[in-house]
Motif scaffolding. Structure first.
Motif, PDB file in Angstrom:
ATOM      1  N   ILE A  82     -11.994  -5.088   2.345  1.00 59.98           N
ATOM      2  CA  ILE A  82     -10.174  -5.361   1.883  1.00 59.98           C
ATOM      3  C   ILE A  82      -9.841  -4.075   3.473  1.00 59.98           C
ATOM      4  O   ILE A  82     -10.403  -3.386   4.153  1.00 59.98           O
ATOM      5  N   VAL A  83      -8.475  -4.672   4.172  1.00 64.61           N
ATOM      6  CA  VAL A  83      -7.809  -4.101   4.420  1.00 64.61           C
ATOM      7  C   VAL A  83      -7.288  -2.915   4.048  1.00 64.61           C
ATOM      8  O   VAL A  83      -6.221  -2.452   3.302  1.00 64.61           O
ATOM      9  N   ASN A  84      -6.528  -1.293   5.356  1.00 62.35           N
ATOM     10  CA  ASN A  84      -6.063  -0.647   4.917  1.00 62.35           C
ATOM     11  C   ASN A  84      -5.028   0.072   5.414  1.00 62.35           C
ATOM     12  O   ASN A  84      -5.194  -0.491   6.955  1.00 62.35           O
ATOM     13  N   PHE A  94      -8.155   7.440   1.197  1.00 63.10           N
ATOM     14  CA  PHE A  94      -7.806   8.157  -0.350  1.00 63.10           C
ATOM     15  C   PHE A  94      -7.992   6.870  -1.099  1.00 63.10           C
ATOM     16  O   PHE A  94      -8.405   7.075  -2.242  1.00 63.10           O
ATOM     17  N   ASN A  95      -7.834   5.640  -1.076  1.00 64.40           N
ATOM     18  CA  ASN A  95      -8.326   3.906  -2.133  1.00 64.40           C
ATOM     19  C   ASN A  95      -9.674   4.931  -2.973  1.00 64.40           C
ATOM     20  O   ASN A  95      -9.794   4.941  -3.807  1.00 64.40           O
ATOM     21  N   LYS A 152      -8.284  -2.745  -4.633  1.00 63.78           N
ATOM     22  CA  LYS A 152      -7.485  -3.633  -4.311  1.00 63.78           C
ATOM     23  C   LYS A 152      -5.455  -3.040  -4.866  1.00 63.78           C
ATOM     24  O   LYS A 152      -4.608  -3.393  -4.687  1.00 63.78           O
ATOM     25  N   LYS A 153      -6.153  -3.281  -6.333  1.00 63.87           N
ATOM     26  CA  LYS A 153      -5.481  -2.831  -7.684  1.00 63.87           C
ATOM     27  C   LYS A 153      -4.371  -1.820  -7.078  1.00 63.87           C
ATOM     28  O   LYS A 153      -3.228  -1.688  -7.194  1.00 63.87           O
ATOM     29  N   SER A 190       0.595   0.684  -4.581  1.00 61.16           N
ATOM     30  CA  SER A 190       1.309   2.184  -3.527  1.00 61.16           C
ATOM     31  C   SER A 190       1.721   1.526  -2.357  1.00 61.16           C
ATOM     32  O   SER A 190       3.376   1.421  -2.094  1.00 61.16           O
ATOM     33  N   THR A 191       1.150   0.707  -1.098  1.00 59.52           N
ATOM     34  CA  THR A 191       1.541   0.604   0.196  1.00 59.52           C
ATOM     35  C   THR A 191       1.836  -0.996   0.246  1.00 59.52           C
ATOM     36  O   THR A 191       2.912  -1.668   0.793  1.00 59.52           O
TER      37      THR A 191
END
Length: 388
Positions: free
Chosen positions: A93-95, A103-104, A259-260, A265-266
């Motif tokens: 997953i990319v953030n 944080f996630n 991902k959820k 959030s963002t």
């Protein structure tokens, strides 16, 4: 009005000092700042061109929450090529930067009663996020003599039935220490038979000056299955403002959970950054990365030599990253006061070691030009002399 968890959260000391230095400079004062963890180089042109093309092609809409397929493929290819790690699309997953990744991850895994082992000195954000999520921080103190790296014995002694996670940072912020393959293997052996998650922050992996880099997840099958690899492009490719980070994990349920959270959030990260990141990950900027690495190495060598010639100060030569963790124990037992007075009297901004969990040091970023480094250390020498 505010929640207990937000009231326990401290402001990042690095950001606070950097901001203060910027404000003083804006007032016309002669300030040299060595506090920010940000390369002084510009983002490579090939990456900027990819972003411009994305804008011109109208790639400005929402994307999949966890990143467009081409980007996740680029991340997977990079991890395979550079680190010997194999991940599928649903394991990535990319953030919005690696801080967002952390944080996630912490939000999805840490709750009240969980213990998180953090070797000190540590990046200032780790303990704050753990506490925000309700977890308990368990620090393992390290020293110059151990190159600021924990030992298997220290890790074994810190483990309890409540241990949920171990955070590893290699290369380290703030010390620049790099764990060898043998050291990571030994730590992994201690964790066998436990359910401890390893959060491996590898943001500075391209900035290695001595030795080689080893990804924590690559040393054994057991470590691969328990490790969440966290990385990004901020430091190696001078893309701090672009906000790109990613996580990769064998545990698909964990990635699905983050991902959820991100979807509520963002949502997706900046679409244009995604297109630019593909170019960076695929190797188009490798020559730029090598240029920066060589320059950082030269700065490191010069700064270490000068610092170790200052009476009362000492510093280990770091194997990676772009920081020096300078020992001031012979001249001060209060790094915060030391840093404040240094800024007030000499116009030099550094980050006190207490903010990284290790009193008696300060962090000095050599991600700036060599002349500023020489001038800054000269001012520090003058300040230290005045303390005697």
């Amino acid at each position: 009005m505010l929640t207990d968890r937000i009231n326990t959260l401290s402001e990042s000391i690095t950001i606070a000092i950097t901001t203060l230095a910027q404000e003083l400079k804006a007032e016309g004062k002669d300030i040299l700042s060595f506090s920010a963890g940000e390369p002084d180089f510009d983002t490579p042109q090939v990456i900027k061109d990819a972003a411009i093309n994305a804008i011109n092609e109208g790639f400005t809409k929402y994307t999949a929450v966890d990143g467009i397929p081409a980007l996740k493929t680029a991340v997977a290819n990079k991890l395979k090529r550079d680190n010997g790690l194999t991940y599928a699309a649903n394991q990535i997953i990319v953030n919005n930067g690696a801080k967002h990744s952390l944080f996630n991850l912490f939000s999805a895994t840490i709750q009240k009663g969980d213990e998180v082992i953090i070797p000190a000195p540590y990046w200032v954000t780790y303990p704050e996020l753990v506490k925000y999520c309700g977890g308990t921080v368990v620090e393992i103190q390290t020293q110059d003599m151990s190159s600021f790296k924990i030992t298997p014995e220290q890790l074994k002694n810190a483990l309890t039935k409540n241990t949920k996670m171990l955070i590893l940072t290699t290369p380290s912020n703030p010390t620049g220490s790099v764990y060898t393959k043998e050291e990571l293997t030994a730590l992994g052996k201690v964790l066998e038979g436990t359910k401890v998650i390893v959060a491996s922050d590898e943001m500075y992996e391209k900035l290695i000056y001595d030795g080689t880099f080893t990804s924590a997840a690559s040393v054994s099958r057991d470590m691969y299955e328990r490790t969440v690899t966290i990385n990004g492009l901020s430091k190696s490719v001078a893309m701090t403002g672009w906000r790109f980070g990613y996580m990769a994990a064998h545990n698909t349920a964990l990635i699905k959970a983050t991902k959820k959270l991100q979807s509520q959030s963002t949502s997706n990260i900046n679409s244009i950054t995604q297109k630019a990141a593909i170019v960076a990950l695929d190797g188009a900027a490798d020559s730029d990365i090598e240029m920066m690495r060589r320059e950082f190495k030269a700065r490191r060598d010069e700064a270490v030599k000068i610092f170790n010639a200052v009476e009362g100060l000492s510093v280990l030569k770091p194997d990676g990253a772009f920081y020096l963790f300078v020992n001031i124990q012979k001249v001060s037992s209060d790094s915060l006061t030391f840093a404040k007075e240094l800024l007030a009297q000499k116009g030099v901004a550094v980050v006190p070691g207490v903010g990284f969990g290790s009193e008696g040091y300060f962090r000095f970023s050599f991600a700036t030009d060599i002349q500023s480094i020489r001038t800054g250390i000269k001012r520090i020498e003058e300040f230290v002399s005045s303390l005697k």
